[in-house]
Design a protein around this motif. Structure first.
Motif, mmCIF file in Angstrom:
data_model
loop_
_atom_site.group_PDB
_atom_site.id
_atom_site.type_symbol
_atom_site.label_atom_id
_atom_site.label_comp_id
_atom_site.label_asym_id
_atom_site.label_seq_id
_atom_site.Cartn_x
_atom_site.Cartn_y
_atom_site.Cartn_z
ATOM 1 N N LEU A 62 0.742 -0.715 0.156
ATOM 2 C CA LEU A 62 -0.127 0.023 -0.007
ATOM 3 C C LEU A 62 0.692 0.889 0.091
ATOM 4 O O LEU A 62 1.635 1.572 1.049
ATOM 5 C CB LEU A 62 -1.280 -0.203 1.232
ATOM 6 C CG LEU A 62 -2.112 1.346 1.706
ATOM 7 C CD1 LEU A 62 -3.379 1.008 0.760
ATOM 8 C CD2 LEU A 62 -2.483 1.241 2.504
ATOM 9 N N PHE A 63 0.278 2.057 -1.179
ATOM 10 C CA PHE A 63 1.419 3.353 -0.876
ATOM 11 C C PHE A 63 -0.079 4.683 -0.615
ATOM 12 O O PHE A 63 -0.918 4.055 -1.707
ATOM 13 C CB PHE A 63 1.849 3.638 -2.351
ATOM 14 C CG PHE A 63 3.306 2.716 -2.500
ATOM 15 C CD1 PHE A 63 3.194 1.885 -2.594
ATOM 16 C CD2 PHE A 63 4.166 3.415 -3.780
ATOM 17 C CE1 PHE A 63 3.841 1.405 -2.407
ATOM 18 C CE2 PHE A 63 5.375 2.733 -3.664
ATOM 19 C CZ PHE A 63 5.273 0.805 -2.987
ATOM 20 N N VAL A 64 0.401 5.435 0.322
ATOM 21 C CA VAL A 64 -0.336 6.266 0.683
ATOM 22 C C VAL A 64 0.433 7.924 -0.078
ATOM 23 O O VAL A 64 1.198 7.696 0.970
ATOM 24 C CB VAL A 64 -0.890 6.134 2.269
ATOM 25 C CG1 VAL A 64 -2.514 7.098 2.354
ATOM 26 C CG2 VAL A 64 -1.677 5.084 2.112
ATOM 27 N N TYR A 65 -0.266 8.254 -0.689
ATOM 28 C CA TYR A 65 -0.545 10.050 -0.561
ATOM 29 C C TYR A 65 -1.165 10.996 0.018
ATOM 30 O O TYR A 65 -2.101 10.995 -1.047
ATOM 31 C CB TYR A 65 0.344 10.393 -2.032
ATOM 32 C CG TYR A 65 1.711 9.841 -2.812
ATOM 33 C CD1 TYR A 65 3.015 9.961 -2.090
ATOM 34 C CD2 TYR A 65 1.623 8.590 -3.713
ATOM 35 C CE1 TYR A 65 3.556 8.819 -2.704
ATOM 36 C CE2 TYR A 65 2.672 7.957 -3.869
ATOM 37 C CZ TYR A 65 3.803 7.752 -3.924
ATOM 38 O OH TYR A 65 4.225 7.656 -4.357
ATOM 39 N N ASP A 66 -1.332 11.198 1.113
ATOM 40 C CA ASP A 66 -2.432 11.809 1.795
ATOM 41 C C ASP A 66 -2.451 13.679 1.374
ATOM 42 O O ASP A 66 -1.384 14.165 0.514
ATOM 43 C CB ASP A 66 -2.558 11.866 2.664
ATOM 44 C CG ASP A 66 -2.004 12.435 4.861
ATOM 45 O OD1 ASP A 66 -1.290 13.611 3.389
ATOM 46 O OD2 ASP A 66 -1.285 11.928 4.971
ATOM 47 N N SER A 67 -3.758 13.800 1.871
ATOM 48 C CA SER A 67 -4.305 15.656 1.066
ATOM 49 C C SER A 67 -3.312 15.959 1.834
ATOM 50 O O SER A 67 -3.427 17.666 1.650
ATOM 51 C CB SER A 67 -5.575 15.898 1.701
ATOM 52 O OG SER A 67 -5.949 15.049 3.155
ATOM 53 N N THR A 68 -2.082 16.101 2.929
ATOM 54 C CA THR A 68 -1.320 17.034 4.152
ATOM 55 C C THR A 68 -0.202 16.865 3.510
ATOM 56 O O THR A 68 1.112 17.373 3.727
ATOM 57 C CB THR A 68 -1.584 16.749 5.628
ATOM 58 O OG1 THR A 68 -1.167 15.078 5.783
ATOM 59 C CG2 THR A 68 -3.477 16.371 5.880
ATOM 60 N N GLY A 69 0.153 16.748 2.056
ATOM 61 C CA GLY A 69 1.471 15.897 2.129
ATOM 62 C C GLY A 69 2.794 14.658 2.927
ATOM 63 O O GLY A 69 3.851 14.575 2.762
ATOM 64 N N HIS A 70 1.918 14.071 3.365
ATOM 65 C CA HIS A 70 2.807 13.469 4.298
ATOM 66 C C HIS A 70 1.993 11.859 3.408
ATOM 67 O O HIS A 70 1.504 11.145 2.237
ATOM 68 C CB HIS A 70 1.908 12.669 5.381
ATOM 69 C CG HIS A 70 2.179 13.383 6.090
ATOM 70 N ND1 HIS A 70 1.476 14.936 6.016
ATOM 71 C CD2 HIS A 70 3.488 14.003 6.899
ATOM 72 C CE1 HIS A 70 1.937 15.841 6.914
ATOM 73 N NE2 HIS A 70 3.391 15.523 7.571
ATOM 74 N N LEU A 71 3.037 10.465 3.167
ATOM 75 C CA LEU A 71 3.060 9.207 2.489
ATOM 76 C C LEU A 71 3.710 7.928 3.604
ATOM 77 O O LEU A 71 4.267 8.523 4.550
ATOM 78 C CB LEU A 71 3.941 9.359 1.488
ATOM 79 C CG LEU A 71 5.804 9.200 1.350
ATOM 80 C CD1 LEU A 71 5.988 7.755 2.050
ATOM 81 C CD2 LEU A 71 6.818 9.948 0.503
ATOM 82 N N PHE B 152 7.871 6.226 5.976
ATOM 83 C CA PHE B 152 6.765 7.144 6.210
ATOM 84 C C PHE B 152 7.776 8.389 6.461
ATOM 85 O O PHE B 152 8.768 8.848 6.753
ATOM 86 C CB PHE B 152 6.260 6.876 7.345
ATOM 87 C CG PHE B 152 7.021 7.509 8.539
ATOM 88 C CD1 PHE B 152 7.041 9.212 9.303
ATOM 89 C CD2 PHE B 152 7.548 5.956 9.526
ATOM 90 C CE1 PHE B 152 8.027 8.633 10.157
ATOM 91 C CE2 PHE B 152 8.134 6.704 10.195
ATOM 92 C CZ PHE B 152 8.729 7.780 11.126
ATOM 93 N N GLY B 153 6.935 9.205 6.084
ATOM 94 C CA GLY B 153 7.728 11.475 5.877
ATOM 95 C C GLY B 153 6.695 11.481 4.705
ATOM 96 O O GLY B 153 5.802 12.217 4.534
ATOM 97 N N THR B 154 7.217 12.905 4.269
ATOM 98 C CA THR B 154 6.256 13.514 3.451
ATOM 99 C C THR B 154 6.725 13.697 1.527
ATOM 100 O O THR B 154 7.844 12.390 1.425
ATOM 101 C CB THR B 154 6.043 14.833 3.569
ATOM 102 O OG1 THR B 154 7.813 15.639 3.314
ATOM 103 C CG2 THR B 154 6.491 15.116 4.970
ATOM 104 N N VAL C 117 10.302 12.268 1.258
ATOM 105 C CA VAL C 117 11.653 12.649 2.109
ATOM 106 C C VAL C 117 10.687 11.863 2.928
ATOM 107 O O VAL C 117 10.361 11.903 3.778
ATOM 108 C CB VAL C 117 10.987 13.521 2.461
ATOM 109 C CG1 VAL C 117 11.794 14.429 3.421
ATOM 110 C CG2 VAL C 117 11.002 14.724 0.644
ATOM 111 N N VAL C 118 12.366 10.815 3.352
ATOM 112 C CA VAL C 118 12.070 9.314 4.178
ATOM 113 C C VAL C 118 11.860 9.952 5.383
ATOM 114 O O VAL C 118 13.184 10.331 5.828
ATOM 115 C CB VAL C 118 12.737 8.349 4.292
ATOM 116 C CG1 VAL C 118 12.547 7.916 4.876
ATOM 117 C CG2 VAL C 118 12.478 7.527 2.739
#
Length: 186
Positions: free
Chosen positions: A81-90, A126-128, A141-142
């Motif tokens: 699962l790869f998540v790029y969320d609406s706050t700029g985090h992954l 995780f990171g941004t 950006v880990v």
């Protein structure tokens, strides 16, 4: 940073494929934004504008060596699962399929071989993220990782986005290749 107050895209069908195009001055703003440091929220706005933001299910994970030998380190049908969320985090999670078997004496008492198999069969970080639209690169950006060498690094990920299919990969100077195929979760 670049402040993106609004964006729009137009969708149309071309040859059976949905194509999204940015309208107005948004494309110029996105192209220029790749060269400055935007906030995580601004990066998320860029990702949303091009269709990258969201949750993605991993369906293929392959590495090809310079001689053309394909390796699938997480199996024929990896899970992830790869998540790029609406706050700029992954958040990135990848596991072998079939999964690593449970430790014979429980999770807290694995043998060296069992622990190594578990480590080799799972990666997470995780990171941004930052998006360079012009170069089609998403920079991970880990901030923390199961792989110690990733923590505190920027991991560039060239990508191609075609509707609900995201391909992350590249061909290296030595001819080796990486290929990750993901499908959008709805």
């Amino acid at each position: 940073g670049v402040h993106i107050l609004r964006f729009a895209y137009t969708s149309f069908i071309l040859g059976g494929q949905m194509i999204r195009t940015l309208t107005g001055g948004m494309l110029a703003a996105l192209l220029l934004a790749g060269s400055v440091h935007a906030t995580p929220a601004e990066e998320a706005a860029k990702a949303a504008a091009i269709g990258l933001a969201g949750s993605w299910q991993l369906v293929r994970f392959e590495n090809t060596d310079p001689q053309g030998k394909v390796e699938k380190p997480f199996g024929e049908h990896p899970r992830g699962l790869f998540v790029y969320d609406s706050t700029g985090h992954l958040s990135i999670n990848i596991t072998r399929n079939p999964p690593t078997p449970p430790f014979a004496k429980g999770d807290e008492t694995g043998t060296d071989a069992e622990v190594r198999a578990a480590y080799d069969g799972y990666v997470a970080y995780f990171g941004t993220y930052r998006v360079d639209v012009a170069k089609q690169v998403v920079m991970h950006v880990v901030e923390g990782s199961s792989k110690p060498s990733y923590t505190g690094t920027d991991q560039p990920r060239p990508f191609k986005l075609n509707g609900d299919v995201l391909v992350i990969g590249k061909t290296n100077p030595d001819g080796s290749k990486t290929y990750r195929e993901l499908h959008r979760l709805r």
